[in-house]
Write a protein that holds these residues in place. Structure first.
Motif, PDB file in Angstrom:
ATOM      1  N   TYR A 392       0.838  -1.027  -0.067  1.00 22.99           N
ATOM      2  CA  TYR A 392       0.120   0.056   0.115  1.00 22.99           C
ATOM      3  C   TYR A 392       0.862   1.221  -0.029  1.00 22.99           C
ATOM      4  CZ  TYR A 392      -3.512  -3.442   1.388  1.00 22.99           C
ATOM      5  OH  TYR A 392      -4.384  -4.510   1.693  1.00 22.99           O
ATOM      6  N   PRO A 393       0.428   2.309  -0.308  1.00 20.74           N
ATOM      7  CA  PRO A 393       1.224   3.549  -0.493  1.00 20.74           C
ATOM      8  C   PRO A 393       1.787   3.837   0.848  1.00 20.74           C
ATOM      9  CG  PRO A 393      -0.794   3.863  -1.705  1.00 20.74           C
ATOM     10  CD  PRO A 393      -0.875   2.627  -1.050  1.00 20.74           C
ATOM     11  N   TRP A 394       1.027   3.559   1.862  1.00 21.42           N
ATOM     12  CA  TRP A 394       1.381   3.845   3.459  1.00 21.42           C
ATOM     13  C   TRP A 394       2.192   2.799   3.960  1.00 21.42           C
ATOM     14  CZ3 TRP A 394      -3.584   3.132   1.820  1.00 21.42           C
ATOM     15  CH2 TRP A 394      -4.333   1.934   2.204  1.00 21.42           C
ATOM     16  N   GLY A 395       2.519   1.542   3.221  1.00 21.43           N
ATOM     17  CA  GLY A 395       3.219   0.481   3.995  1.00 21.43           C
ATOM     18  C   GLY A 395       2.257  -0.727   3.938  1.00 21.43           C
ATOM     19  N   GLU A 396       1.935  -1.245   5.229  1.00 17.02           N
ATOM     20  CA  GLU A 396       1.302  -2.448   5.181  1.00 17.02           C
ATOM     21  C   GLU A 396       0.095  -2.207   6.252  1.00 17.02           C
ATOM     22  OE1 GLU A 396       3.390  -6.065   5.690  1.00 17.02           O
ATOM     23  OE2 GLU A 396       5.005  -5.441   4.024  1.00 17.02           O
ATOM     24  N   GLY A 397      -0.643  -3.066   6.368  1.00 20.30           N
ATOM     25  CA  GLY A 397      -1.900  -2.973   7.383  1.00 20.30           C
ATOM     26  C   GLY A 397      -2.845  -1.898   6.894  1.00 20.30           C
ATOM     27  N   ALA A 398      -3.663  -1.585   7.916  1.00 17.53           N
ATOM     28  CA  ALA A 398      -4.611  -0.295   7.824  1.00 17.53           C
ATOM     29  C   ALA A 398      -3.857   0.956   7.593  1.00 17.53           C
ATOM     30  CB  ALA A 398      -5.611  -0.421   9.203  1.00 17.53           C
ATOM     31  N   PRO A 399      -4.646   1.804   6.937  1.00 15.03           N
ATOM     32  CA  PRO A 399      -4.086   3.195   6.607  1.00 15.03           C
ATOM     33  C   PRO A 399      -3.951   3.991   7.845  1.00 15.03           C
ATOM     34  CG  PRO A 399      -6.241   2.542   5.307  1.00 15.03           C
ATOM     35  CD  PRO A 399      -5.972   1.674   6.294  1.00 15.03           C
ATOM     36  N   PRO A 400      -3.153   4.832   7.719  1.00 16.46           N
ATOM     37  CA  PRO A 400      -2.814   5.732   9.049  1.00 16.46           C
ATOM     38  C   PRO A 400      -4.392   6.754   8.994  1.00 16.46           C
ATOM     39  CG  PRO A 400      -1.051   5.949   7.664  1.00 16.46           C
ATOM     40  CD  PRO A 400      -2.128   5.230   6.884  1.00 16.46           C
ATOM     41  N   ALA A 401      -4.751   7.072  10.119  1.00 10.34           N
ATOM     42  CA  ALA A 401      -5.979   7.923  10.200  1.00 10.34           C
ATOM     43  C   ALA A 401      -6.082   9.148   9.242  1.00 10.34           C
ATOM     44  CB  ALA A 401      -5.998   8.392  11.730  1.00 10.34           C
ATOM     45  N   GLY A 402      -7.045   9.486   8.579  1.00  5.51           N
ATOM     46  CA  GLY A 402      -6.931  10.649   7.899  1.00  5.51           C
ATOM     47  C   GLY A 402      -6.525  10.722   6.543  1.00  5.51           C
ATOM     48  N   SER A 403      -5.841   9.487   6.095  1.00 10.28           N
ATOM     49  CA  SER A 403      -5.204   9.535   4.829  1.00 10.28           C
ATOM     50  C   SER A 403      -5.844   9.240   3.640  1.00 10.28           C
ATOM     51  CB  SER A 403      -4.166   8.169   4.881  1.00 10.28           C
ATOM     52  OG  SER A 403      -4.834   6.898   5.020  1.00 10.28           O
ATOM     53  N   GLY A 404      -7.171   8.863   3.650  1.00  7.13           N
ATOM     54  CA  GLY A 404      -7.932   8.577   2.467  1.00  7.13           C
ATOM     55  C   GLY A 404      -9.257   8.303   2.590  1.00  7.13           C
ATOM     56  N   ASN A 405     -10.056   8.078   1.817  1.00  5.12           N
ATOM     57  CA  ASN A 405     -11.433   7.475   1.718  1.00  5.12           C
ATOM     58  C   ASN A 405     -11.345   6.003   1.207  1.00  5.12           C
ATOM     59  OD1 ASN A 405     -14.249   6.775   1.593  1.00  5.12           O
ATOM     60  ND2 ASN A 405     -14.726   8.430   0.043  1.00  5.12           N
TER      61      ASN A 405
END
Length: 522
Positions: A392-405
């Motif tokens: 994923y663009p942010w790495g692995e696992g769940a997205p950081p808070a507020g990073s997208g819809n």
């Protein structure tokens, strides 16, 4: 006259006294002439005349002998100065070894420390060395000019002429550097001016001292122009439309390289995302900061009267709250939201086909005179990853808070529905597309590349990357019917939100999940 009288009247005391007075006056004149030599070299002639008379008439006088000794030193000094002048006229000066003219003038000064002619000779030697330095500077050989000046500084260390010359050469060198910088920068604004700017830089580097800021600046500007034209990475801009108003806000993303696709073993990946390949972009690209909005698309429709695919066939695919599925619904088009209701202008435009997206980009190009188009698939993945190589663009696992819809385990529909396949623990407070720019931008300053709505790109669908272009351009087969959709949407599963995820879809498809953004070549 007194000598003549003394022959006639050898015992006349008055005549003898007059002769002594005349000789005393002549000695005083000789002393004055010798002193005048400190500022007037022409005084040597009268001094020699007076010395000859005194040497004849007072050979044994102690005062006379002292004056004659001074006269002899002056004569010898005069001779050395003459030799120095001749050597300077014939042999000039040299950078290495002894300068004969300088040696003669120094010997003259050993005899008479303040001899004007010798001092003027040393000044002439110094001037000749300075002229050599100036000639070297005119030839842009500043290291050689510095050596000539260093040699000149040894001639008269106490004088200011060499330091003055250094300042003149520094000022002249700086003026040349400024002129080359200005010419190089001006060339960059011309078509194909990079080669001329590089020539100006090369000329500057030949004369610039190490670490010259102007050379560093011009080199950086050439580098930027090579990859970004007149823009800089991270720069944001809009362009005027000939029919009025301005186009979308564009952001310049940096040139670079990345590995496109998913490696074998990446969870959720398919063979359509392989083989992983290296893609390099030698030039930056301007990308719309957000997905094209309903308001921006409305300006295009109003200006052209264009009829989209959904308008012509009278329906599109929307989200149905009652069933939780995507269903066909009549009367839905580009002006509708994800459930078929009128959309706000800050919503991403959806219910548009690939042809509709291309038509909008072509209109922007016509309005601005610039090359607007859909991104290639490689460009899209590059801007989506924004430097990352993780699933994923942010790495692995769940997205950081507020990073997208994205589909989050904490999301709820207006009717209370939940996602069956979502990122655990994530919530974005949206069900359906959110207004563009509602979430944090990525490392390139772009919003919603990985979420909100999926986006059309220019490529035709191919079931793998074998034989795909390595330079990042769109892979297009004339007449192809299926186009590529990239980037996760508000309704995509986590596996379909990965950076490498791709989907083939008929180019006529319209639904509540797919929009687009544009790029502009720079």
């Amino acid at each position: 006259m007194y000598l003549a009288l003394a022959e006639l009247f050898p015992d006349d005391e008055e005549v003898a006294a007059g002769l002594d007075q005349a000789l005393d006056a002549l000695a005083a004149r000789l002393d004055g002439s010798l002193q005048a030599l400190d500022h007037d070299p022409s005084a040597l002639g009268p001094a020699q005349q007076a010395g000859a008379v005194l040497d004849e008439l007072r050979p044994d006088d102690e005062g006379t002998r002292a004056l004659l000794e001074r006269l002899e030193q002056a004569r010898r000094s005069h001779h050395q100065s003459a030799l120095g002048e001749r050597a300077l006229a014939n042999g000039g000066v040299s950078l290495e070894g002894e300068i004969p003219a300088e040696a003669h003038f120094r010997e003259a000064l050993e005899l008479r420390a303040q001899d004007a002619r010798a001092l003027q000779g040393l000044a002439a030697v110094e001037s000749a060395l300075i002229r050599q330095a100036e000639q070297a500077a005119d030839d842009d050989d500043y290291p050689l000019a510095r050596r000539w000046l260093d040699r000149a500084a040894r001639v008269r260390p106490e004088a200011s002429a060499v330091e003055d010359a250094r300042q003149r050469l520094v000022a002249g060198r700086s003026a040349k550097i400024r002129a080359l910088r200005a010419s190089g920068i001006a060339a960059l604004s011309e078509p194909d001016g990079i080669a001329e700017a590089q020539r100006q830089l090369e000329a500057m580097l030949r004369i610039a001292p190490p670490g010259e800021p102007a050379a560093t600046e011009l080199r950086e500007r050439i580098e930027l122009a090579t990859h970004y034209g007149l823009f800089r990475p991270g720069q944001a801009f809009t362009e005027a439309l000939s029919s009025g108003g301005r186009g979308p806000e564009m952001v310049v993303i940096p040139h670079g390289a990345f590995r496109m696709g998913a490696p074998v073993g990446e969870p959720g990946s398919t063979d359509a995302e392989r083989p992983v390949r290296e893609v390099r972009f030698d030039r930056g690209l301007a990308v719309s900061r957000t997905e094209v909005t309903v308001g921006e698309f409305r300006r295009f429709i109003s200006a052209t009267g264009y009829r989209t695919r959904a308008v012509r066939r009278g329906y599109s695919v929307v989200y149905d709250e009652r069933s939780g599925n995507m269903v066909r619904r009549s009367g839905v088009d580009w002006s509708s939201d994800y459930v078929g209701e009128p959309a706000d202008d800050d919503q991403p435009v959806i219910h548009v086909s690939a042809q509709d997206a291309v038509a909008y980009a072509e209109w922007l190009a016509e309005q601005t005179g610039r090359n607007y188009r859909l991104p290639s698939e490689a460009e899209f993945e590059y801007m989506l990853r924004a430097g990352s190589q993780s699933p994923y663009p942010w790495g692995e696992g769940a997205p950081p808070a507020g990073s997208g819809n994205f589909t989050g385990g904490g999301d709820r529909s207006p009717g209370g529905r939940e996602w069956r396949n979502a990122f655990d623990g994530y919530s974005d407070d949206a069900w359906g597309p959110a207004p563009v720019g509602s979430y944090a931008p990525n490392a390139f300053g772009l919003h919603d590349v990985a979420g909100n709505v999926s986006e059309w790109v220019a490529d035709c669908w191919h079931d793998s990357y074998r034989r795909a272009p390595a330079d990042g351009r769109a892979w297009i087969n004339p007449g192809c019917r299926d186009k590529v959709v990239r980037g996760g949407s508000w309704a995509n599963s986590p596996a379909q939100t990965r950076s490498a995820w791709r989907l083939g879809s008929p180019s006529t498809t319209t639904n509540a999940r797919v929009g687009f953004r544009v790029v502009r070549e720079i």
